[in-house]
Design an enzyme around this catalytic site. Structure first.
Site, PDB file in Angstrom:
ATOM      1  N   HIS A   1       0.838  -1.196   0.000  1.00  0.00           N
ATOM      2  CA  HIS A   1       0.000   0.000   0.000  1.00  0.00           C
ATOM      3  C   HIS A   1       0.871   1.243   0.000  1.00  0.00           C
ATOM      4  O   HIS A   1       1.875   1.307   0.705  1.00  0.00           O
ATOM      5  CB  HIS A   1      -0.908   0.031   1.233  1.00  0.00           C
ATOM      6  CG  HIS A   1      -1.688   1.317   1.355  1.00  0.00           C
ATOM      7  ND1 HIS A   1      -2.852   1.543   0.650  1.00  0.00           N
ATOM      8  CD2 HIS A   1      -1.446   2.447   2.063  1.00  0.00           C
ATOM      9  CE1 HIS A   1      -3.293   2.756   0.937  1.00  0.00           C
ATOM     10  NE2 HIS A   1      -2.470   3.322   1.793  1.00  0.00           N
TER      11      HIS A   1
ATOM     12  N   ASP B   1     -15.619   2.636   7.651  1.00  0.00           N
ATOM     13  CA  ASP B   1     -14.592   3.603   7.255  1.00  0.00           C
ATOM     14  C   ASP B   1     -15.128   4.584   6.231  1.00  0.00           C
ATOM     15  O   ASP B   1     -14.824   5.776   6.286  1.00  0.00           O
ATOM     16  CB  ASP B   1     -13.364   2.877   6.702  1.00  0.00           C
ATOM     17  CG  ASP B   1     -12.339   3.848   6.132  1.00  0.00           C
ATOM     18  OD1 ASP B   1     -11.803   4.656   6.922  1.00  0.00           O
ATOM     19  OD2 ASP B   1     -12.098   3.828   4.916  1.00  0.00           O
TER      20      ASP B   1
ATOM     21  N   ARG C   1     -15.245  12.957   8.263  1.00  0.00           N
ATOM     22  CA  ARG C   1     -13.968  13.621   8.549  1.00  0.00           C
ATOM     23  C   ARG C   1     -13.692  14.709   7.515  1.00  0.00           C
ATOM     24  O   ARG C   1     -13.163  15.775   7.823  1.00  0.00           O
ATOM     25  CB  ARG C   1     -12.826  12.601   8.541  1.00  0.00           C
ATOM     26  CG  ARG C   1     -12.767  11.713   9.766  1.00  0.00           C
ATOM     27  CD  ARG C   1     -11.788  10.574   9.575  1.00  0.00           C
ATOM     28  NE  ARG C   1     -10.460  11.062   9.220  1.00  0.00           N
ATOM     29  CZ  ARG C   1      -9.593  10.400   8.454  1.00  0.00           C
ATOM     30  NH1 ARG C   1      -9.915   9.217   7.952  1.00  0.00           N
ATOM     31  NH2 ARG C   1      -8.418  10.908   8.197  1.00  0.00           N
TER      32      ARG C   1
ATOM     33  N   SER D   1      -8.095   4.142   9.139  1.00  0.00           N
ATOM     34  CA  SER D   1      -8.747   4.100   7.824  1.00  0.00           C
ATOM     35  C   SER D   1      -7.976   3.206   6.859  1.00  0.00           C
ATOM     36  O   SER D   1      -8.546   2.321   6.201  1.00  0.00           O
ATOM     37  CB  SER D   1      -8.860   5.518   7.260  1.00  0.00           C
ATOM     38  OG  SER D   1      -9.392   5.510   5.952  1.00  0.00           O
TER      39      SER D   1
ATOM     40  N   LYS E   1      -8.881  -1.375   5.907  1.00  0.00           N
ATOM     41  CA  LYS E   1      -9.062  -1.950   4.564  1.00  0.00           C
ATOM     42  C   LYS E   1      -8.004  -3.009   4.279  1.00  0.00           C
ATOM     43  O   LYS E   1      -8.287  -4.037   3.651  1.00  0.00           O
ATOM     44  CB  LYS E   1      -9.042  -0.839   3.512  1.00  0.00           C
ATOM     45  CG  LYS E   1     -10.238   0.115   3.621  1.00  0.00           C
ATOM     46  CD  LYS E   1     -10.297   1.086   2.485  1.00  0.00           C
ATOM     47  CE  LYS E   1      -9.303   2.209   2.577  1.00  0.00           C
ATOM     48  NZ  LYS E   1      -9.648   3.197   3.601  1.00  0.00           N
TER      49      LYS E   1
END
Length: 444
Positions: free
Chosen positions: A82, A161, A168, A183, A187
């Site tokens: 990621h 989320d 947010r 967050s 995932k």
């Protein structure tokens, strides 16, 4: 349980219990608590933070709020990768076939981009015919047969989320390291991998501008992953200028192909080897980073990484001819150049300003429903440290029309700095693992 009491406890700087945190996430998921109360709790978290224990429970609860991907049918260690996002970050496109060619299975779920430029899905969808909406049967078939497949995230992965992120965004609580970490990691945990390599960008073209903030986020995510039974490497990498030369979806696919052919820009090629090395280490395909790098370099030299990319494209309906004829990718209607305003040496390129210019030519999206122009973007012809003459081309601008191109031209010229001394920075600024922070490791 009374939600007001939960808000008051966090407002009063108390640690929330596991029961309170799971009540919070369950209430968000089933819609039983109004947005204004969720927003109040988010602001209390923003102001008072969360302990590592609270954060681990929050992330687990968010991950379990919807669908979870089962990768148990795949043999061996599954490693996910990621990136926190950056300008010109096309690393996944090149590193996935590299590590797959080295024997590591790549079963990846990715999303579309929201911000400077498209996400991995957007870049791949610039390839004619390429499909990311795979059935589970297709996903499994491609992985078992060729060791690589990528699909878009399902709509019901970590739905809590999605609701929290939307709130947010409109309540001034985006810049909260605990909430950002939860967050991202919710995932990642929901997507079923055993190990995760995180690339946290740091600099002008990244969300985290300072090393200290990037390190704080990397450390939180490493702790969350470890607390939830995952093996984690959280890298902090330099994003003070765009990565590589291409910015924009089809242009970045072309550059990824160049990387796999061994002719890509040095900086992005180096980062692919760095991240890929950590992935092979996490997947136990190598004993150390030096060995892993040699394996990756060999996969490029012997053509196996490029062949993996070709098979990947074919499996998912894309036109494999782009490997040898990138002109088959979408091309912009208008191409102009941004020129140097004076003689000098490029001392800086503001990544955020280049990213804003990418939005101008519609290479990225501000809202989720915005339509991306896959052909738009830039090719940076001058990078930090290069000497240029007045009138020399700094960048090639690919845009849908002349007016848009000229607007981006002004932004790009403004992004270039010509005063001061170029500061040489490593690509890998540090990384976290279970032993803590490592800085200045090896030759990276």
């Amino acid at each position: 349980m009374n939600f007001i009491e939960v808000i008051e406890n966090k407002r009063n700087k108390k640690a929330l219990s596991e029961e309170e945190i799971r009540f919070f996430i369950n209430s968000v998921t089933d819609g039983s608590v109004p947005d204004y109360q969720i927003s109040a709790l988010l602001m209390a978290i923003y102001l008072n933070g969360m302990s590592d224990g609270e954060l681990s429970i929050l992330t687990d609860a968010m991950a379990k709020s919807g669908d979870r991907v089962d990768l148990s049918y795949i043999d061996g260690i599954k490693v996910d990768k990621h990136s926190s996002g950056g300008v010109g970050d096309k690393v996944t496109l090149a590193v996935a076939p590299m590590v797959s060619a080295c024997g590591l299975t790549v079963a990846k779920m990715s999303g579309r981009g929201l911000g400077f430029s498209g996400g991995t899905i957007d870049k791949l969808e610039s390839i004619p015919g390429f499909r990311t909406a795979l059935s589970e049967e297709e996903f499994v078939e491609f992985i078992k047969r060729d060791g690589i497949a990528l699909m878009g995230q399902t709509k019901n992965v970590a739905p809590a989320d999605k609701k929290i992120y939307a709130l947010r965004d409109v309540t001034g609580t985006v810049e909260s390291i605990p909430l950002i970490a939860a967050s991202i990691m919710s995932k990642k945990l929901a997507c079923g991998s055993d190990s995760i390599v995180l690339d946290v960008k740091c600099g002008s073209g990244a969300f985290m501008k300072s090393f200290e903030d990037a390190a704080a986020l990397a450390e939180k995510m490493e702790h969350i992953g470890r607390a939830n039974g995952r093996s984690i490497y959280a890298l902090i990498t330099n994003m003070d200028q765009p990565l590589g030369r291409a910015v924009g979806n089809a242009l970045e696919v072309k550059e990824a192909i160049d990387i796999l052919k061994g002719i890509g820009p040095n900086d992005v090629t180096e980062l692919c080897f760095i991240i890929g090395s950590f992935m092979l280490l996490a997947g136990k395909k190598s004993d150390n980073l030096d060995q892993a790098r040699q394996m990756l370099e060999s996969s490029v030299k012997n053509g196996s990484a490029l062949e993996k990319f070709k098979r990947f494209i074919e499996n998912q309906g894309g036109d494999p001819r782009i490997i040898h004829d990138p002109e088959l990718l979408p091309s912009a209607k208008t191409v102009i150049t941004a020129k140097a305003p004076s003689d000098g040496t490029v001392t800086s390129i503001d990544g955020e300003k280049i990213g804003t210019a990418a939005l101008t030519v519609r290479a990225g999206r501000i809202l989720k429903n915005d339509v991306i122009d896959h052909s738009s973007g830039f090719v940076l012809l001058a990078k930090t440290g290069d000497k240029v003459s007045k009138g020399q081309a700094l960048a090639e601008i690919h845009a849908p029309d002349k007016e848009t191109a000229e607007a981006a031209e002004r932004q790009i010229v403004d992004a270039y700095g010509f005063s001061g001394k170029p500061e040489a920075k490593k690509l890998l600024l540090g990384y976290f693992d279970r032993e803590g922070l490592h800085i200045d490791q090896n030759k990276y």
